[in-house]
Motif scaffolding. Sequence first.
Motif, PDB file in Angstrom:
ATOM      1  N   VAL A  85       0.742  -1.156  -0.041  1.00  0.00           N
ATOM      2  CA  VAL A  85       0.116  -0.072  -0.011  1.00  0.00           C
ATOM      3  C   VAL A  85       0.968   1.171   0.034  1.00  0.00           C
ATOM      4  O   VAL A  85       1.767   1.240   1.052  1.00  0.00           O
ATOM      5  CB  VAL A  85      -1.021   0.226   1.252  1.00  0.00           C
ATOM      6  CG1 VAL A  85      -1.835   1.335   1.145  1.00  0.00           C
ATOM      7  CG2 VAL A  85      -1.806  -1.333   1.269  1.00  0.00           C
ATOM      8  N   ARG A  86       0.505   2.240  -0.987  1.00  0.00           N
ATOM      9  CA  ARG A  86       1.284   3.397  -1.039  1.00  0.00           C
ATOM     10  C   ARG A  86       0.555   4.714  -0.869  1.00  0.00           C
ATOM     11  O   ARG A  86      -0.403   5.097  -1.705  1.00  0.00           O
ATOM     12  CB  ARG A  86       1.885   3.653  -2.336  1.00  0.00           C
ATOM     13  CG  ARG A  86       3.112   2.570  -2.616  1.00  0.00           C
ATOM     14  CD  ARG A  86       3.636   2.657  -3.989  1.00  0.00           C
ATOM     15  NE  ARG A  86       4.550   1.415  -4.247  1.00  0.00           N
ATOM     16  CZ  ARG A  86       4.100   0.714  -5.081  1.00  0.00           C
ATOM     17  NH1 ARG A  86       2.783   0.283  -5.601  1.00  0.00           N
ATOM     18  NH2 ARG A  86       5.008  -0.481  -5.189  1.00  0.00           N
ATOM     19  N   GLY A  87       0.644   5.170   0.317  1.00  0.00           N
ATOM     20  CA  GLY A  87      -0.312   6.282   0.744  1.00  0.00           C
ATOM     21  C   GLY A  87      -0.872   6.078   2.096  1.00  0.00           C
ATOM     22  O   GLY A  87      -0.779   5.117   2.868  1.00  0.00           O
ATOM     23  N   ASP A  88      -1.206   7.263   2.814  1.00  0.00           N
ATOM     24  CA  ASP A  88      -1.957   7.158   4.221  1.00  0.00           C
ATOM     25  C   ASP A  88      -3.200   6.481   4.203  1.00  0.00           C
ATOM     26  O   ASP A  88      -4.017   6.597   3.493  1.00  0.00           O
ATOM     27  CB  ASP A  88      -1.938   8.412   4.635  1.00  0.00           C
ATOM     28  CG  ASP A  88      -0.553   9.318   5.016  1.00  0.00           C
ATOM     29  OD1 ASP A  88       0.639   8.547   4.877  1.00  0.00           O
ATOM     30  OD2 ASP A  88      -0.520  10.388   5.200  1.00  0.00           O
ATOM     31  N   VAL A  89      -3.506   5.532   5.056  1.00  0.00           N
ATOM     32  CA  VAL A  89      -4.599   4.752   5.258  1.00  0.00           C
ATOM     33  C   VAL A  89      -5.274   5.052   6.872  1.00  0.00           C
ATOM     34  O   VAL A  89      -4.603   5.677   7.636  1.00  0.00           O
ATOM     35  CB  VAL A  89      -4.352   3.322   5.137  1.00  0.00           C
ATOM     36  CG1 VAL A  89      -3.759   2.966   3.910  1.00  0.00           C
ATOM     37  CG2 VAL A  89      -3.480   2.547   6.387  1.00  0.00           C
ATOM     38  N   ASN A 103       2.781  -4.560   3.698  1.00  0.00           N
ATOM     39  CA  ASN A 103       3.530  -3.399   3.641  1.00  0.00           C
ATOM     40  C   ASN A 103       2.982  -2.271   3.229  1.00  0.00           C
ATOM     41  O   ASN A 103       2.234  -1.929   2.535  1.00  0.00           O
ATOM     42  CB  ASN A 103       4.653  -3.542   2.615  1.00  0.00           C
ATOM     43  CG  ASN A 103       5.508  -4.776   2.814  1.00  0.00           C
ATOM     44  OD1 ASN A 103       6.487  -4.909   3.571  1.00  0.00           O
ATOM     45  ND2 ASN A 103       5.010  -5.842   2.034  1.00  0.00           N
ATOM     46  N   LEU A 104       3.163  -1.162   4.242  1.00  0.00           N
ATOM     47  CA  LEU A 104       2.654   0.349   4.040  1.00  0.00           C
ATOM     48  C   LEU A 104       3.707   1.314   3.850  1.00  0.00           C
ATOM     49  O   LEU A 104       4.553   1.455   4.651  1.00  0.00           O
ATOM     50  CB  LEU A 104       1.682   0.531   5.254  1.00  0.00           C
ATOM     51  CG  LEU A 104       1.143   1.938   5.341  1.00  0.00           C
ATOM     52  CD1 LEU A 104       0.018   2.054   4.176  1.00  0.00           C
ATOM     53  CD2 LEU A 104       0.345   1.983   6.883  1.00  0.00           C
ATOM     54  N   GLU A 105       3.643   1.992   2.708  1.00  0.00           N
ATOM     55  CA  GLU A 105       4.482   3.245   2.467  1.00  0.00           C
ATOM     56  C   GLU A 105       3.774   4.288   2.565  1.00  0.00           C
ATOM     57  O   GLU A 105       3.336   5.150   2.109  1.00  0.00           O
ATOM     58  CB  GLU A 105       4.951   3.124   1.297  1.00  0.00           C
ATOM     59  CG  GLU A 105       5.997   1.878   0.851  1.00  0.00           C
ATOM     60  CD  GLU A 105       6.481   1.849  -0.381  1.00  0.00           C
ATOM     61  OE1 GLU A 105       6.609   3.177  -1.272  1.00  0.00           O
ATOM     62  OE2 GLU A 105       7.123   0.919  -0.933  1.00  0.00           O
ATOM     63  N   GLY A 106       3.628   4.553   4.086  1.00  0.00           N
ATOM     64  CA  GLY A 106       2.952   5.552   4.516  1.00  0.00           C
ATOM     65  C   GLY A 106       2.291   5.674   6.067  1.00  0.00           C
ATOM     66  O   GLY A 106       3.128   4.758   6.734  1.00  0.00           O
ATOM     67  N   SER A 107       1.417   6.336   6.598  1.00  0.00           N
ATOM     68  CA  SER A 107       1.086   6.324   8.041  1.00  0.00           C
ATOM     69  C   SER A 107      -0.227   5.757   8.069  1.00  0.00           C
ATOM     70  O   SER A 107      -1.183   5.701   7.127  1.00  0.00           O
ATOM     71  CB  SER A 107       1.280   7.406   8.693  1.00  0.00           C
ATOM     72  OG  SER A 107       2.497   7.915   8.586  1.00  0.00           O
ATOM     73  N   CYS A 108      -0.611   5.189   9.204  1.00  0.00           N
ATOM     74  CA  CYS A 108      -2.221   4.792   9.344  1.00  0.00           C
ATOM     75  C   CYS A 108      -2.632   5.049  10.707  1.00  0.00           C
ATOM     76  O   CYS A 108      -1.850   5.608  11.742  1.00  0.00           O
ATOM     77  CB  CYS A 108      -2.183   3.101   9.138  1.00  0.00           C
ATOM     78  SG  CYS A 108      -0.951   2.270  10.661  1.00  0.00           S
TER      79      CYS A 108
END
Length: 205
Positions: A85-89, A103-108
């Motif tokens: 995932v690319r972006g804040d969720v 994998n998260l390329e951002g914040s949650c």
Amino acid sequence: MPLTLRSRGSTGLPVDASPVKPETFRGLASSEAARVRVRLGNGSAELGELFYVEGSADDGVVEVEGDLSHVSALGRGMSAGTLRVRGDVGFRFAAEMSGGEANLEGSCLDWAGAEMRGGVLRIRGDAGRGLGAAYPGSRRGMTEGVVLVEGRVGGDAGLLLRRGLIAVRGPAGFGLGRDMIAGTIVACGPVRASPGLGMKRGTLV
């Protein structure tokens, strides 16, 4: 190419994207994947109304991109494959997962990896409260798996942890490892009040 979902930016309503995980799309063409329904506000919508859908998940890989701050529960309950995932969720990213890699390329927001039972969760940005924790009223937090966070985490990370590993590079909020029963938490940055409060066993570093 892997199955790729690119946000259309067509709504600001909250989206519960629990079905968006590799096993949902196994054997589906992109046109079929676009018809999978998710919760949208008080109703529902097809993925194709919210995302441009391309590729195939035959290799077990799903990629999601765009403005996802209103999208919660991506990868919730996943048991196999790879989710990128690319972006804040939003909330509950990869919560209750039992296998695979998220994998998260951002914040949650809150409850990422809550009550995990296996797998690997990597967060390149920050995470909210309840990382790898038990939900309110539950007696069992994370029971297996690995959570790696490069940024900061909110309060009650690892609440009621039973097994598994949580490692945080940035600052950690209050109550880190509160009431943990077993497992390992490693914090590389500053930690706020009451780390390990009520812990019974396990390792907090």
